[in-house]
Design a protein around this motif. Sequence first.
Motif, PDB file in Angstrom:
ATOM      1  N   TYR A 104      29.271  40.545  41.413  1.00  0.00           N
ATOM      2  CA  TYR A 104      29.726  40.613  42.799  1.00  0.00           C
ATOM      3  C   TYR A 104      28.594  40.373  43.793  1.00  0.00           C
ATOM      4  O   TYR A 104      28.821  39.900  44.903  1.00  0.00           O
ATOM      5  N   ASP A 109      32.808  40.247  46.001  1.00  0.00           N
ATOM      6  CA  ASP A 109      33.696  41.075  45.181  1.00  0.00           C
ATOM      7  C   ASP A 109      35.056  40.443  44.900  1.00  0.00           C
ATOM      8  O   ASP A 109      35.590  40.560  43.796  1.00  0.00           O
ATOM      9  N   GLU A 110      35.642  39.764  45.893  1.00  0.00           N
ATOM     10  CA  GLU A 110      36.979  39.200  45.681  1.00  0.00           C
ATOM     11  C   GLU A 110      36.976  38.038  44.681  1.00  0.00           C
ATOM     12  O   GLU A 110      37.852  37.980  43.803  1.00  0.00           O
ATOM     13  N   GLN A 113      36.617  39.630  41.355  1.00  0.00           N
ATOM     14  CA  GLN A 113      37.877  40.273  40.966  1.00  0.00           C
ATOM     15  C   GLN A 113      38.823  39.245  40.342  1.00  0.00           C
ATOM     16  O   GLN A 113      39.461  39.508  39.312  1.00  0.00           O
ATOM     17  N   GLU A 312      41.144  47.507  42.144  1.00  0.00           N
ATOM     18  CA  GLU A 312      40.617  46.441  41.295  1.00  0.00           C
ATOM     19  C   GLU A 312      39.401  45.778  41.938  1.00  0.00           C
ATOM     20  O   GLU A 312      38.444  45.416  41.253  1.00  0.00           O
ATOM     21  N   LYS A 313      39.425  45.629  43.246  1.00  0.00           N
ATOM     22  CA  LYS A 313      38.308  45.010  43.958  1.00  0.00           C
ATOM     23  C   LYS A 313      37.073  45.898  43.934  1.00  0.00           C
ATOM     24  O   LYS A 313      35.951  45.427  43.724  1.00  0.00           O
ATOM     25  N   VAL A 316      34.921  46.102  40.430  1.00  0.00           N
ATOM     26  CA  VAL A 316      33.896  45.126  40.040  1.00  0.00           C
ATOM     27  C   VAL A 316      32.522  45.518  40.573  1.00  0.00           C
ATOM     28  O   VAL A 316      31.493  45.072  40.049  1.00  0.00           O
ATOM     29  N   TYR A 330      40.789  51.543  37.170  1.00  0.00           N
ATOM     30  CA  TYR A 330      41.360  50.877  38.347  1.00  0.00           C
ATOM     31  C   TYR A 330      42.850  50.644  38.117  1.00  0.00           C
ATOM     32  O   TYR A 330      43.322  50.612  36.984  1.00  0.00           O
TER      33      TYR A 330
END
Length: 354
Positions: A104, A109-110, A113, A312-313, A316, A330
């Motif tokens: 990340y 991060d996205e 993910q 979930e985001k 990571v 998560y």
Amino acid sequence: MEYYLCKIVFLRTMKRWYLYPFSLGYHLVTSIRNRMYDWGIFSSTKFKTPIIGVGNLSVGGSGKSPMVMYLADFLSRSCRTGVLSRGYGRITKGYKIVNYDSNYKLVGDEPMQLFERFRNRFVIGVCEDRVYGAKKIIDEMDLDVLILDDSYQHRAIKPGMNLLLTDYNDPYFKDFILPAGDLRESRNGMKRANIIMVTKCPDDLTEEKKQYYISRIKPQHYQKVFFSAISYDENILGIDKIMPVKNLDYYDVLLITGIANPSQLLKEIAKYNKKVKHLQYKDHHNFTDDDIKKITNEYKKLGEYKMILTTEKDYVRLKTFDYLRDKIFYWPINVEIDKREEFNKIIQNYVRKV
């Protein structure tokens, strides 16, 4: 007198009404910028490859990540698909492809993910220069379609299809321009969209309520309005662990969130567990060693049967800390779209026709 009373009511409905004078200036600047693109004074690059832009008018969480996830998953089943993100919060610059060596900090991060869930099902790239990044990823990866994440105000690229998201609980038609409200541009910007998706709808949404939202949105003749909801998986996941969500009731839960709006998650977890301690951080929060110490201390205060739960985001980022790796779970989410087949057909027809 009546005019001034209406004006007072109007100002008080703003989130930060005292900042209204600054909103007028912000509105002027963003309107001029949009006009420059509309009139061709600022150039906007078109691509032969189909591009779908996903974004919103407001700051904060309107469900962009789950929608990008849905589109990429759906399209990758029939064509070579790519996703291009800015890579918000990363420490690197320039164009990068997300792979098994990424984390990340390098890509954001996205994007991480997305990769953690789908691996190599589709290509994921990051670049702060959207035009350069789009050219690179399309040419190098031989894509059939590209999805642009959070692109609505990035007008240097002209997507063939724009998908505008608006939160059911905080729709753009009830909001105001920054800084008095949360809109990045005026409500008039909705006219650039081909599809308007009302996100995070309640499960019991009635046809009457849908029609009310459509009447407030006032779609143009070329626009379609859809409604979607967040669905939570029946299992929560950890490293090499799967646990049915119904088992949450057996644990003291420490919930960690670093997302724009965790209210829906809190409402959902309350269905299974009332013993939740929530530590809330800002969106895309970069967790520090001090944060981890605080999380650790709060975790130790819990009962014998305890767990750490996150999104979930956030997972990571948090799983990179050794102490948390084996303790953290998560809860995956997905998007459920009303009239899914019609929506999918519109997306598919656009990609096929270009």
